[in-house]
Structure formats: structure tokens, C-alpha cells
Enzyme design. Structure first.
Site, PDB file in Angstrom:
ATOM      1  N   SER A 148       0.859  -1.180   0.000  1.00 49.42           N
ATOM      2  CA  SER A 148       0.000   0.000   0.000  1.00 49.42           C
ATOM      3  C   SER A 148       0.895   1.229   0.000  1.00 49.42           C
ATOM      4  O   SER A 148       2.089   1.143   0.328  1.00 49.42           O
ATOM      5  CB  SER A 148      -0.868  -0.002   1.269  1.00 49.42           C
ATOM      6  OG  SER A 148      -1.497   1.246   1.491  1.00 49.42           O
ATOM      7  N   TYR A 161      -2.353  -1.224  10.387  1.00 53.28           N
ATOM      8  CA  TYR A 161      -2.315  -1.364   8.926  1.00 53.28           C
ATOM      9  C   TYR A 161      -0.992  -0.849   8.370  1.00 53.28           C
ATOM     10  O   TYR A 161      -0.343  -1.510   7.552  1.00 53.28           O
ATOM     11  CB  TYR A 161      -3.488  -0.594   8.322  1.00 53.28           C
ATOM     12  CG  TYR A 161      -3.577  -0.672   6.819  1.00 53.28           C
ATOM     13  CD1 TYR A 161      -3.986  -1.843   6.189  1.00 53.28           C
ATOM     14  CD2 TYR A 161      -3.280   0.432   6.027  1.00 53.28           C
ATOM     15  CE1 TYR A 161      -4.084  -1.913   4.807  1.00 53.28           C
ATOM     16  CE2 TYR A 161      -3.380   0.372   4.649  1.00 53.28           C
ATOM     17  CZ  TYR A 161      -3.786  -0.804   4.043  1.00 53.28           C
ATOM     18  OH  TYR A 161      -3.880  -0.866   2.670  1.00 53.28           O
TER      19      TYR A 161
END
Length: 291
Positions: A148, A161
Site C-alpha cells: 500500500s 495497517y
């Protein structure tokens, strides 16, 4: 079935994709099919998986759908075995399954941390354990690990995350160096998208919060992300930054802050992400107080 430019380099080969029932994973599966690849789809959601299989087969290729909890090596090994049996040896492996949660660090529970790492990092590790030996033995193929933009930058209110995606980036770059130095014939890439129009944040915000991945003019359709992934694999390119122009100033600012030992500030955070985190938590991340 060369229906898109550059499809010939993929046609007739086998792709295995996790998290394939929706979002980026489904877009990747459909793009693989358009390029003539047979596709093995892994996901934990059986209903979505069945629909994804139908959509892939409608493009004229073979497909197999196997329920897969990527946090369990036995499931990922079953995905490997099922794909090989039904379609043949995998050439492209995309470790894509992932989850997120928007919450302040002190509001993350032990279960949140464990689940985030079991899926986002453990899923990649299990994919490597199951598929890498065969790829190396055959001396060909390619691995894509979905990280990401949060593996290159930070996101307020998403520490678990962010930590998991930083781990995927570091793991992937180390793997790339090892595969190249050992002349394995196997390629590796890491996918680092920013905001994409998927439902990954549908249940990610805490109670009372609101969050949407499309609160940005820079948000991409999953299909555009998938197209860029296959272009990168064809070019044997490691870094896949689907939002490169948008992310560049924040990445450069963060690197500059590191080497000059300057405290993090607003210059190294995507303001679109700060807005989303603010909506989710009620904490204002869009203005930066003096540290």
C-alpha cells in the site's frame, strides 16, 4: 486470447490471486483473463468467489475458485495444490488479500493487531512458503505482493495497517534482491496503491465514524490498478506505485525528514488520507499543531 496490448507474454500461463472475490483482487483476476491467463482465485468469501469465477470464465479462460484463509498455511497450500491440479503450474502469484481498520493506536485491541498481521503479512509469507519453491525449481514466474502507499508513508489512525504494509514492502524488496542475486529466473514486484475505489474501508471505521476510500479526486478504479500491475510485471519492474505523481511529494518529504532528522509534519502525509482519518475518528489530522 490476446485481447489487450502485451497479452502475448501472459497468454496460456496460470495466475493465482488471493483476495480475488472483490476490489483490486477481482480486477486483477479479470485483467489476467483478458490477457489469456487461466486463473485460480482464492478468497475467504465463498459467494463472492463463485461470482468472480463466473466472471473470469466468461472471458474464455479456465478458472478454479478455492476458499482460502490466507492466514492459514494449510489453506494457501491447498490453493497451490488445487491450482496446479486444475490448471497447471502457476506462473504468476499475486498475494493480494488484505484488511484494514481505522482507529487510534490506543484503540487497537490485541485481536486487531493479530488479525491485521496474520492476514496482511502472514498471507504474503504463506504465499511465499506455498508457491516460491515451485517457481524457483522451474526457474520462471513472477510474484506480486500487495502492500500500500501506507507501506511508504503513514496514515493517521491506522497504525496496525501501516505497520503491516511497511513489513510487506521490506519483505518484498529483500526477496527481490535475493531472487536477482541468485539468478533464480523468478521476478518480484510490490504493489503500493493509494486510494482505490473499493469497499475495504466499508467496515473499517470505528463506531460513530465515517470513512470512504473515494473521498479523493485521486482515487483510482480497481481496473486501472490491475492494468498497471500487468504492465509492471511485463516490464519486470519491482516498484508499482499506481499513484506515483500524487504520492511523490509526500514520499520525498518523508525521506528528507528522515535524513535531516526532522520531526514528521503535514508535508509527509497525503492530505486526502488525513481527511479520511479525521472523518473516521473525530480527531483533526488536517491541521498540524506545533510539535
Amino acid at each position: 486470447m490476446d485481447t489487450v496490448p502485451g497479452a502475448s507474454s501472459f497468454s496460456g500461463k496460470v495466475a493465482v490471486i488471493t483476495g480475488a472475490a472483490s476490489g483490486i483482487g477481482l480486477a486483477l483476476a479479470l485483467e489476467a483473463a483478458r490477457r489469456g491467463m487461466d486463473v485460480a482465485l482464492g478468497d475467504i468469501g465463498e459467494e463472492g468467489l463463485a461470482k468472480a469465477k463466473e466472471a473470469v470464465e466468461a472471458l474464455g479462460v479456465r478458472a478454479v475458485a478455492i476458499r482460502t484463509d490466507v492466514s492459514k498455511l494449510v489453506d494457501v497450500q491447498a490453493l497451490h495444490d488445487g491450482a496446479a491440479l486444475a490448471l497447471g503450474d502457476p506462473w504468476l502469484v499475486i498475494n493480494n488479500a488484505g484488511i484494514t481498520k481505522l482507529a487510534l493506536t490506543w484503540d487497537h485491541t490485541e485481536a486487531d493487531w493479530k488479525r491485521m498481521f496474520d492476514i496482511n503479512v502472514g498471507g504474503v509469507i504463506n504465499g511465499l512458503l506455498a508457491f516460491l519453491p515451485g517457481l524457483r525449481a522451474r526457474g520462471e514466474g513472477h510474484i506480486v505482493n500487495t502492500a500500500s502507499a501506507a507501506g511508504l508513508l503513514t496514515i493517521p489512525a491506522a497504525s496496525a495497517y501501516v505497520a503491516s504494509k511497511h513489513a510487506v514492502v521490506g519483505l518484498s524488496e529483500t526477496l527481490y534482491r535475493e531472487l536477482i542475486a541468485s539468478r533464480s529466473g523468478v521476478g518480484a514486484s510490490v504493489l503500493c496503491p493509494a486510494l482505490v475505489k473499493t469497499n475495504i474501508l466499508g467496515a473499517a471505521a470505528p463506531a460513530g465514524g465515517k470513512a470512504s476510500e473515494i473521498n479523493s479526486p485521486h482515487a483510482l478504479e480497481p481496473e486501472e490498478v490491475a492494468r498497471q500491475v500487468f504492465e509492471a510485471v511485463a516490464a519486470k519492474r519491482f516498484w508499482i506505485l499506481t499513484h506515483r505523481a500524487h504520492m511523490e511529494p509526500y514520499i520525498r518529504a518523508r525521506a528528507e525528514q528522515m535524513v535531516t532528522e526532522t520531526n514528521p509534519n503535514a508535508a509527509s502525509v497525503d492530505p486526502d488520507v488525513s481527511k479520511t482519518s479525521s472523518l473516521a475518528t473525530g480527531v483533526d489530522f488536517t491541521t498540524w499543531p506545533d510539535a
